[in-house]
Design an enzyme around this catalytic site. Sequence first.
Site, PDB file in Angstrom:
ATOM      1  N   ASP A  65       9.248 -89.290  45.873  1.00  0.00           N
ATOM      2  CA  ASP A  65       9.549 -88.167  46.757  1.00  0.00           C
ATOM      3  C   ASP A  65      10.026 -87.044  45.849  1.00  0.00           C
ATOM      4  OD1 ASP A  65      10.851 -86.337  48.632  1.00  0.00           O
ATOM      5  OD2 ASP A  65      10.842 -87.973  50.085  1.00  0.00           O
ATOM      6  N   THR A 120       0.524 -93.874  58.347  1.00  0.00           N
ATOM      7  CA  THR A 120       0.945 -93.548  59.718  1.00  0.00           C
ATOM      8  C   THR A 120       1.463 -92.106  59.753  1.00  0.00           C
ATOM      9  OG1 THR A 120       3.105 -94.544  59.265  1.00  0.00           O
ATOM     10  CG2 THR A 120       1.515 -95.912  60.452  1.00  0.00           C
ATOM     11  N   SER A 121       1.094 -91.297  58.739  1.00  0.00           N
ATOM     12  CA  SER A 121       1.650 -89.935  58.690  1.00  0.00           C
ATOM     13  C   SER A 121       0.651 -88.888  59.188  1.00  0.00           C
ATOM     14  CB  SER A 121       2.148 -89.613  57.292  1.00  0.00           C
ATOM     15  OG  SER A 121       3.378 -90.271  57.088  1.00  0.00           O
ATOM     16  N   ARG A 122      -0.250 -88.477  58.348  1.00  0.00           N
ATOM     17  CA  ARG A 122      -1.263 -87.509  58.770  1.00  0.00           C
ATOM     18  C   ARG A 122      -2.582 -87.860  58.094  1.00  0.00           C
ATOM     19  NH1 ARG A 122       1.501 -86.773  62.454  1.00  0.00           N
ATOM     20  NH2 ARG A 122       2.472 -84.851  63.205  1.00  0.00           N
ATOM     21  N   ASP A 177      -3.185 -95.191  61.166  1.00  0.00           N
ATOM     22  CA  ASP A 177      -2.862 -94.716  62.516  1.00  0.00           C
ATOM     23  C   ASP A 177      -3.341 -93.286  62.703  1.00  0.00           C
ATOM     24  OD1 ASP A 177      -1.568 -95.056  65.103  1.00  0.00           O
ATOM     25  OD2 ASP A 177      -0.079 -93.610  64.381  1.00  0.00           O
ATOM     26  N   GLU A 215      -9.336 -86.589  63.230  1.00  0.00           N
ATOM     27  CA  GLU A 215      -8.968 -87.219  64.504  1.00  0.00           C
ATOM     28  C   GLU A 215      -8.892 -86.237  65.673  1.00  0.00           C
ATOM     29  OE1 GLU A 215      -4.962 -88.617  63.295  1.00  0.00           O
ATOM     30  OE2 GLU A 215      -4.167 -87.408  64.940  1.00  0.00           O
ATOM     31  N   HIS A 273      -3.345 -92.775  66.508  1.00  0.00           N
ATOM     32  CA  HIS A 273      -2.098 -91.992  66.444  1.00  0.00           C
ATOM     33  C   HIS A 273      -1.102 -92.517  67.489  1.00  0.00           C
ATOM     34  CE1 HIS A 273      -0.687 -87.999  64.630  1.00  0.00           C
ATOM     35  NE2 HIS A 273       0.378 -88.640  65.079  1.00  0.00           N
TER      36      HIS A 273
HETATM   37  P1  NAI Z   1      10.869 -86.384  57.087  1.00  0.00           P
HETATM   38  O1  NAI Z   1      10.789 -84.903  57.039  1.00  0.00           O
HETATM   39  O2  NAI Z   1      12.144 -87.035  57.497  1.00  0.00           O
HETATM   40  O3  NAI Z   1      10.475 -86.989  55.658  1.00  0.00           O
HETATM   41  C1  NAI Z   1       9.381 -86.556  54.926  1.00  0.00           C
HETATM   42  C2  NAI Z   1       9.687 -86.836  53.464  1.00  0.00           C
HETATM   43  O4  NAI Z   1       8.523 -86.507  52.714  1.00  0.00           O
HETATM   44  C3  NAI Z   1      10.835 -85.984  52.910  1.00  0.00           C
HETATM   45  O5  NAI Z   1      11.789 -86.809  52.265  1.00  0.00           O
HETATM   46  C4  NAI Z   1      10.135 -85.053  51.933  1.00  0.00           C
HETATM   47  O6  NAI Z   1      10.953 -84.728  50.811  1.00  0.00           O
HETATM   48  C5  NAI Z   1       8.961 -85.916  51.517  1.00  0.00           C
HETATM   49  N1  NAI Z   1       7.921 -85.162  50.854  1.00  0.00           N
HETATM   50  C6  NAI Z   1       7.628 -83.829  50.938  1.00  0.00           C
HETATM   51  N2  NAI Z   1       6.619 -83.523  50.102  1.00  0.00           N
HETATM   52  C7  NAI Z   1       6.278 -84.688  49.481  1.00  0.00           C
HETATM   53  C8  NAI Z   1       5.325 -85.010  48.475  1.00  0.00           C
HETATM   54  N3  NAI Z   1       4.533 -84.079  47.930  1.00  0.00           N
HETATM   55  N4  NAI Z   1       5.242 -86.294  48.080  1.00  0.00           N
HETATM   56  C9  NAI Z   1       6.044 -87.247  48.585  1.00  0.00           C
HETATM   57  N5  NAI Z   1       6.995 -86.994  49.521  1.00  0.00           N
HETATM   58  C10 NAI Z   1       7.089 -85.733  49.964  1.00  0.00           C
HETATM   59  O7  NAI Z   1       9.654 -86.839  58.001  1.00  0.00           O
HETATM   60  P2  NAI Z   1       9.525 -88.172  58.861  1.00  0.00           P
HETATM   61  O8  NAI Z   1      10.136 -87.956  60.189  1.00  0.00           O
HETATM   62  O9  NAI Z   1       9.941 -89.332  58.036  1.00  0.00           O
HETATM   63  O10 NAI Z   1       7.943 -88.194  59.076  1.00  0.00           O
HETATM   64  C11 NAI Z   1       7.047 -88.569  58.038  1.00  0.00           C
HETATM   65  C12 NAI Z   1       5.625 -88.348  58.505  1.00  0.00           C
HETATM   66  O11 NAI Z   1       5.341 -89.141  59.650  1.00  0.00           O
HETATM   67  C13 NAI Z   1       5.295 -86.911  58.899  1.00  0.00           C
HETATM   68  O12 NAI Z   1       4.087 -86.573  58.250  1.00  0.00           O
HETATM   69  C14 NAI Z   1       5.019 -86.954  60.351  1.00  0.00           C
HETATM   70  O13 NAI Z   1       4.029 -86.017  60.683  1.00  0.00           O
HETATM   71  C15 NAI Z   1       4.526 -88.385  60.527  1.00  0.00           C
HETATM   72  N6  NAI Z   1       4.713 -88.887  61.897  1.00  0.00           N
HETATM   73  C16 NAI Z   1       3.703 -89.643  62.448  1.00  0.00           C
HETATM   74  C17 NAI Z   1       3.843 -90.148  63.730  1.00  0.00           C
HETATM   75  C18 NAI Z   1       2.798 -91.020  64.345  1.00  0.00           C
HETATM   76  O14 NAI Z   1       2.834 -91.261  65.563  1.00  0.00           O
HETATM   77  N7  NAI Z   1       1.851 -91.547  63.593  1.00  0.00           N
HETATM   78  C19 NAI Z   1       5.037 -89.819  64.536  1.00  0.00           C
HETATM   79  C20 NAI Z   1       6.045 -89.072  63.845  1.00  0.00           C
HETATM   80  C21 NAI Z   1       5.867 -88.613  62.568  1.00  0.00           C
END
Ligand code: NAI
Length: 328
Positions: A172, A227-229, A253, A258, A290
């Site tokens: 990170d 499960t992110s994007r 996911d 999508e 998703h």
């Molecule tokens: P968060 O904002 O708490 O954590 C994201 C982390 O990624 C942060 O620690 C940040 O420093 C880090 N980061 C930023 N740039 C980076 C890079 N270049 N390389 C590695 N790490 C990097 O976000 P959260 O809530 O943990 O969500 C994470 C992901 O999950 C988001 O992309 C969100 O869109 C996705 N998500 C997916 C869902 C689903 O239903 N599949 C539901 C909710 C969130």
Amino acid sequence: MEKIAFFDTKPYDKQWFDKLNTDFNIKYVDYKLTPDSAAAAKGCKAVCAFVNDTISSETIDELCEIGVKLIAMRCAGYNNVDIKYAKDKISIVRVPVYSPYAVAEHTMALLLTLNRKIHKAFIRTRDFNFSLNGLTGFDLHGKTAGIIGTGQIGRIFIDICKGFGMKVIAYDPYPVEGYGIDYVPLDKLFAESDIISLHCPLTSSTRYIINEGSLAKMKEGVVILNTSRGQLIDSDALLQALKDKKVRGAGLDVYEEETAIFFEDYSSTVIQDDVLALLVSMPNVIMTSHQAFLTDEALQKIAEVTLFNLNQFFKGEALKNEVVYNSK
Ligand code: NAI
């Protein structure tokens, strides 16, 4: 009562909004917010949108034209919103956290299903086929999980992996102190991980973080979880790595294309996206639509926070969960 246009509504969205809403006249529509559908918000000062709505400059112009002042995202991510263009035109609010547990737990569900071939076993035993051939998995205990992104969800997934006796390493650019996380450079994570799980946002620096080059640096037989994007992974490169058996399996996911497909039923249609069709056809790919967020707790929180955001806006209060473009 203020009228709110609520786009891309599904029955599970309505459930908690109907239960908790006392202040707004919600107009539910089942189609996505796009430049063409924005007109459905006529008469509303606010709209509610989700992850696969297209909130481009054109959509923002259409919304502004009919007097919409607020877009309330009922999700955390806002990569589908042109926030740079929105600045000073329309306010954007979101639900920053609803249930990081839901997403982290779903990630482990994908890994367990994939590894122990539960999807195969389920179908077999329903057909009274009790053979074990081809169902061999591996122990997670002692394996190395590489976590990319150690925010809310990544940290919970780390704890889950540790609970399984896995060694965890992470990358990170903004490491968090106090959680005992073993941070390593990204290339070292690629080289040493048996399982790689993506928990970072989609930005210009993370787009295609999994690509042909990074896949080449990984162990033979690595498992990839996302499960992110969707756009964090170059799907063509992943497909090739699966064909080459470089990647042992993928739990997805999200998918880079999508937007037009997920959340809809295409079971009677010929899917035109060949990459998606091939990925879905593979025995060692589990794809969910998703769905990781989809728990009762998350849906309740999404409704509570979205209604709070709407109330703040209509009362003229400072918006606690506003997203504003920052050029830095
Ligand atoms: P968060 O904002 O708490 O954590 C994201 C982390 O990624 C942060 O620690 C940040 O420093 C880090 N980061 C930023 N740039 C980076 C890079 N270049 N390389 C590695 N790490 C990097 O976000 P959260 O809530 O943990 O969500 C994470 C992901 O999950 C988001 O992309 C969100 O869109 C996705 N998500 C997916 C869902 C689903 O239903 N599949 C539901 C909710 C969130």
